[in-house]
Design a protein around this motif. Structure first.
Motif, PDB file in Angstrom:
ATOM      1  N   LEU A 170     115.179  91.140  81.504  1.00  0.00           N
ATOM      2  CA  LEU A 170     116.330  90.514  81.597  1.00  0.00           C
ATOM      3  C   LEU A 170     116.957  90.429  82.817  1.00  0.00           C
ATOM      4  CD1 LEU A 170     117.670  91.363  78.022  1.00  0.00           C
ATOM      5  CD2 LEU A 170     116.471  89.546  78.620  1.00  0.00           C
ATOM      6  N   SER A 171     117.635  89.332  83.142  1.00  0.00           N
ATOM      7  CA  SER A 171     118.309  89.067  84.464  1.00  0.00           C
ATOM      8  C   SER A 171     119.982  89.030  84.240  1.00  0.00           C
ATOM      9  CB  SER A 171     117.847  88.032  85.469  1.00  0.00           C
ATOM     10  OG  SER A 171     116.559  88.440  85.810  1.00  0.00           O
ATOM     11  N   LEU A 172     120.799  89.864  85.017  1.00  0.00           N
ATOM     12  CA  LEU A 172     122.249  89.447  84.767  1.00  0.00           C
ATOM     13  C   LEU A 172     122.496  88.086  85.653  1.00  0.00           C
ATOM     14  CD1 LEU A 172     124.474  90.495  83.030  1.00  0.00           C
ATOM     15  CD2 LEU A 172     125.067  92.078  84.891  1.00  0.00           C
ATOM     16  N   LEU A 173     122.803  87.055  85.285  1.00  0.00           N
ATOM     17  CA  LEU A 173     123.053  85.896  86.238  1.00  0.00           C
ATOM     18  C   LEU A 173     124.364  86.069  86.721  1.00  0.00           C
ATOM     19  CD1 LEU A 173     121.558  82.827  84.065  1.00  0.00           C
ATOM     20  CD2 LEU A 173     120.348  84.259  86.034  1.00  0.00           C
ATOM     21  N   LEU A 174     125.343  86.184  85.848  1.00  0.00           N
ATOM     22  CA  LEU A 174     126.768  86.096  86.221  1.00  0.00           C
ATOM     23  C   LEU A 174     127.640  87.042  85.324  1.00  0.00           C
ATOM     24  CD1 LEU A 174     128.941  84.854  88.068  1.00  0.00           C
ATOM     25  CD2 LEU A 174     129.179  83.186  86.276  1.00  0.00           C
ATOM     26  N   TRP A 186     122.914  82.241  72.362  1.00  0.00           N
ATOM     27  CA  TRP A 186     121.926  81.930  73.307  1.00  0.00           C
ATOM     28  C   TRP A 186     121.913  80.532  73.307  1.00  0.00           C
ATOM     29  CZ3 TRP A 186     118.815  85.021  75.777  1.00  0.00           C
ATOM     30  CH2 TRP A 186     118.618  86.510  75.414  1.00  0.00           C
ATOM     31  N   ARG A 187     121.781  79.827  74.705  1.00  0.00           N
ATOM     32  CA  ARG A 187     121.818  78.418  74.944  1.00  0.00           C
ATOM     33  C   ARG A 187     120.754  78.144  75.693  1.00  0.00           C
ATOM     34  NH1 ARG A 187     124.618  79.111  71.267  1.00  0.00           N
ATOM     35  NH2 ARG A 187     127.027  78.095  71.261  1.00  0.00           N
ATOM     36  N   ALA A 188     120.207  76.987  75.640  1.00  0.00           N
ATOM     37  CA  ALA A 188     119.116  76.445  76.782  1.00  0.00           C
ATOM     38  C   ALA A 188     119.816  76.549  78.119  1.00  0.00           C
ATOM     39  CB  ALA A 188     118.775  74.978  76.076  1.00  0.00           C
ATOM     40  N   TYR A 189     118.974  77.114  78.956  1.00  0.00           N
ATOM     41  CA  TYR A 189     119.415  76.855  80.741  1.00  0.00           C
ATOM     42  C   TYR A 189     119.320  75.496  80.908  1.00  0.00           C
ATOM     43  CZ  TYR A 189     119.802  79.238  84.931  1.00  0.00           C
ATOM     44  OH  TYR A 189     120.027  79.771  86.259  1.00  0.00           O
ATOM     45  N   SER A 190     120.005  74.555  80.284  1.00  0.00           N
ATOM     46  CA  SER A 190     120.032  73.386  80.932  1.00  0.00           C
ATOM     47  C   SER A 190     120.966  72.956  82.225  1.00  0.00           C
ATOM     48  CB  SER A 190     121.033  72.455  79.819  1.00  0.00           C
ATOM     49  OG  SER A 190     122.419  72.874  79.682  1.00  0.00           O
ATOM     50  N   GLU A 191     120.589  71.866  82.665  1.00  0.00           N
ATOM     51  CA  GLU A 191     121.231  71.593  84.032  1.00  0.00           C
ATOM     52  C   GLU A 191     122.969  71.628  83.990  1.00  0.00           C
ATOM     53  OE1 GLU A 191     120.163  70.991  87.205  1.00  0.00           O
ATOM     54  OE2 GLU A 191     118.331  71.439  85.940  1.00  0.00           O
ATOM     55  N   GLU A 192     123.286  71.489  82.699  1.00  0.00           N
ATOM     56  CA  GLU A 192     124.652  71.585  82.335  1.00  0.00           C
ATOM     57  C   GLU A 192     125.339  73.074  82.465  1.00  0.00           C
ATOM     58  OE1 GLU A 192     125.664  70.935  78.042  1.00  0.00           O
ATOM     59  OE2 GLU A 192     127.734  70.174  78.554  1.00  0.00           O
ATOM     60  N   LEU A 193     124.618  73.774  81.867  1.00  0.00           N
ATOM     61  CA  LEU A 193     124.795  75.105  82.052  1.00  0.00           C
ATOM     62  C   LEU A 193     124.658  75.846  83.250  1.00  0.00           C
ATOM     63  CD1 LEU A 193     125.485  77.826  80.769  1.00  0.00           C
ATOM     64  CD2 LEU A 193     123.309  78.332  79.968  1.00  0.00           C
ATOM     65  N   LYS A 194     123.619  75.414  83.975  1.00  0.00           N
ATOM     66  CA  LYS A 194     123.499  75.882  85.411  1.00  0.00           C
ATOM     67  C   LYS A 194     124.738  75.404  86.324  1.00  0.00           C
ATOM     68  CE  LYS A 194     118.259  75.494  85.387  1.00  0.00           C
ATOM     69  NZ  LYS A 194     117.037  74.684  85.841  1.00  0.00           N
ATOM     70  N   VAL A 195     125.135  74.198  86.253  1.00  0.00           N
ATOM     71  CA  VAL A 195     126.367  73.771  86.893  1.00  0.00           C
ATOM     72  C   VAL A 195     127.552  74.749  86.400  1.00  0.00           C
ATOM     73  CG1 VAL A 195     127.926  71.947  87.094  1.00  0.00           C
ATOM     74  CG2 VAL A 195     125.513  71.465  87.440  1.00  0.00           C
ATOM     75  N   LEU A 196     127.579  74.984  85.143  1.00  0.00           N
ATOM     76  CA  LEU A 196     128.881  75.781  84.722  1.00  0.00           C
ATOM     77  C   LEU A 196     128.664  77.139  85.246  1.00  0.00           C
ATOM     78  CD1 LEU A 196     131.382  75.877  83.031  1.00  0.00           C
ATOM     79  CD2 LEU A 196     129.970  76.722  80.969  1.00  0.00           C
ATOM     80  N   ILE A 197     127.645  77.676  85.157  1.00  0.00           N
ATOM     81  CA  ILE A 197     127.306  79.246  85.783  1.00  0.00           C
ATOM     82  C   ILE A 197     127.751  78.940  87.290  1.00  0.00           C
ATOM     83  CG2 ILE A 197     125.798  80.801  86.359  1.00  0.00           C
ATOM     84  CD1 ILE A 197     124.473  80.269  83.589  1.00  0.00           C
ATOM     85  N   ASN A 198     127.283  78.136  88.028  1.00  0.00           N
ATOM     86  CA  ASN A 198     127.405  77.879  89.577  1.00  0.00           C
ATOM     87  C   ASN A 198     128.834  77.927  89.969  1.00  0.00           C
ATOM     88  OD1 ASN A 198     124.763  78.430  90.483  1.00  0.00           O
ATOM     89  ND2 ASN A 198     124.230  76.397  90.147  1.00  0.00           N
TER      90      ASN A 198
END
Length: 158
Positions: A46-50, A75-87
């Motif tokens: 497991l990686s801690l993304l943020l 748990w959520r799909a690692y979608s483009e939407e989620l990637k943008v939100l995390i970034n």
């Protein structure tokens, strides 16, 4: 974990199993320990993304704005939407509440747009579609947008 949530300040975390397209979004008072605890039960690394400072309410708000994503529980799909939100949260962690509110508004606008497209597609194939149910979808989306976006004196979103 539940006792830890009441009345404590803490952190919202995003953890991703390597090689999988899923992200766990959760709240804790100790992100490093939470990663260790989750790793014990996971066959993948497991990686801690943020990790950002935040409340249990912020975690719930993030999960609810991503409810259209595939997922279960936290748990959520690692979608483009989620990637943008995390970034975006990584760049502006002190504005997390505002960013998540805007994500909710974007989702509401998307629902409204999809309702209009769906209605028009049904009409295009000759399906008898009445306008009656669609205004309710528009009103619900507009109400959600209005609750999270400031409105200028001209009625336009600021």
């Amino acid at each position: 974990m539940k006792n830890e949530k009441r009345g404590s300040s803490g952190f919202v975390y995003f953890i991703k199993p390597e090689g999988r397209d899923w992200v766990k979004i959760g709240w804790t008072t100790n992100a490093k320990q939470r990663l260790i605890d989750l790793q014990c039960g996971s066959p993948e690394a497991l990686s801690l993304l943020l990790v950002i400072p935040g409340s249990l309410a912020l975690e719930s708000s993030i999960l609810s704005c991503l409810h259209s994503s595939d997922g279960r529980g936290e748990w959520r799909a690692y979608s483009e939407e989620l990637k943008v939100l995390i970034n975006t949260l990584a760049q502006f962690p002190d504005r997390a509440e505002e960013i998540v509110a805007l994500a909710h508004a974007f989702y509401a606008q998307s629902i409204k747009r999809r309702a209009i497209i769906g209605r028009d597609r049904l009409r295009g194939i000759g399906y008898p579609v009445q306008d009656a149910p669609f205004p309710y979808a528009y009103e619900a989306a507009d109400m959600l947008i209005a609750t999270v976006l400031p409105v200028s004196s001209h009625g336009d979103a600021a």
